[in-house]
Design a protein around this motif. Structure first.
Motif, short mmCIF file in Angstrom:
data_model
loop_
_atom_site.label_atom_id
_atom_site.label_comp_id
_atom_site.label_asym_id
_atom_site.label_seq_id
_atom_site.Cartn_x
_atom_site.Cartn_y
_atom_site.Cartn_z
N PRO A 116 0.81 -1.23 0.00
CA PRO A 116 0.00 0.00 0.00
C PRO A 116 0.84 1.27 0.00
O PRO A 116 0.36 2.33 -0.41
CB PRO A 116 -0.82 -0.12 1.30
CG PRO A 116 -0.91 -1.58 1.55
CD PRO A 116 0.42 -2.12 1.12
N ALA A 123 -2.79 1.04 -2.64
CA ALA A 123 -3.07 1.98 -1.55
C ALA A 123 -4.55 1.95 -1.18
O ALA A 123 -5.42 1.76 -2.03
CB ALA A 123 -2.66 3.40 -1.97
N ARG A 124 -4.80 2.16 0.09
CA ARG A 124 -6.19 2.22 0.56
C ARG A 124 -6.79 3.56 0.14
O ARG A 124 -6.08 4.56 0.03
CB ARG A 124 -6.23 2.03 2.07
CG ARG A 124 -5.70 0.65 2.50
CD ARG A 124 -5.43 0.56 3.99
NE ARG A 124 -4.93 -0.78 4.35
CZ ARG A 124 -3.65 -1.11 4.41
NH1 ARG A 124 -2.72 -0.21 4.14
NH2 ARG A 124 -3.28 -2.34 4.74
N GLN A 130 -5.74 4.93 4.58
CA GLN A 130 -4.37 4.45 4.44
C GLN A 130 -3.68 4.42 5.81
O GLN A 130 -3.06 3.43 6.19
CB GLN A 130 -3.59 5.34 3.47
CG GLN A 130 -2.12 4.98 3.31
CD GLN A 130 -1.86 3.86 2.34
OE1 GLN A 130 -2.71 3.02 2.12
NE2 GLN A 130 -0.68 3.84 1.76
#
Length: 233
Positions: A116, A123-124, A130
């Protein structure tokens, strides 16, 4: 010997262990780099080779393997490498350690913590998500790194399973170094740091990790990467 062909990418977490093993054992391999950053792994040509759209893939004549752990074991048997012992119990220990790296540590350190941060498509969504995700996964990754440090390597072992390098070391190195690239601080784990230094001192490490080291040698350069081919969506 029938020709060997390896589809890989030099940054790939799962490709680098195979590349390093093959280099150390002087295997004659036709190296085929799959351009993960342009999305080549999603194209019809490579999908026909591996429907999972991921590297590495080994071809030995008409025989094909698509999982890093299986490829390492196959190559080790092919060249009768001591890195994959014949004794049933010793081999079972290697398999056990490889499974541990490939499941728990890979899930928490690579997919949960490193990817991420290193690859935008992992990535969130949003800075808050994140940060929350990393805060959640970090202690889980740290717990597993503590196990690796104290219970697997320990103060007296040069490698994960003793004084002799095994396939577990090659596979584990790929996962641990991607965590390092993402900024995991290994200061609390002296045995892990010693093992990591031992692995990096092997000549084949520099030969097979130059692109990886170059890509992640500067803090934010890594965030320019777009695709990993490590099971990315």
């Amino acid at each position: 010997m029938t020709s060997l062909r390896l589809y890989h990418h030099p940054i790939s977490t799962s490709s680098r262990p195979v590349m390093m093993f093959a280099t150390e054992h002087r295997l004659q391999i036709d190296h085929q780099v799959v351009d993960l950053f342009s999305g080549e792994q999603h194209g019809p040509a490579f999908t026909a080779i591996n429907p999972n759209q991921a590297v590495p893939v080994l071809e030995h004549g008409v025989f094909r393997l698509t999982e890093s752990s299986a490829i390492l074991k196959y190559l080790a048997d092919l060249v009768e490498s001591d890195a994959y012992p014949i004794d049933a119990r010793e081999r079972a220990r290697v398999n056990e350690a490889m499974d541990w790296f490939n499941t728990g540590l890979s899930r928490e350190l690579a997919y949960g913590f490193a990817y991420p941060q290193l690859f935008p498509n992992h990535a969130r969504p949003g800075a808050e998500a994140q940060a929350a995700g990393l805060a959640c996964v970090r202690p889980r990754a740290e717990r597993l790194l503590s196990i690796l440090d104290a219970s697997m390597i320990g103060p007296d072992r040069r490698f994960v399973l003793g004084e002799r390098i095994t396939l577990a070391d090659y596979l584990g190195l790929g996962i641990v170094t991607v965590g390092e690239a993402a900024g995991m601080d290994f200061t609390p784990w002296p045995n892990l740091r010693r093992w990591l230094s031992t692995m990096k001192a092997r000549p084949a490490y520099a030969q097979t990790h130059a692109v990886f080291t170059g890509a992640f040698g500067h803090a934010r350069t890594r965030n320019a990467m777009a695709l990993t081919g490590e099971g990315a969506c």
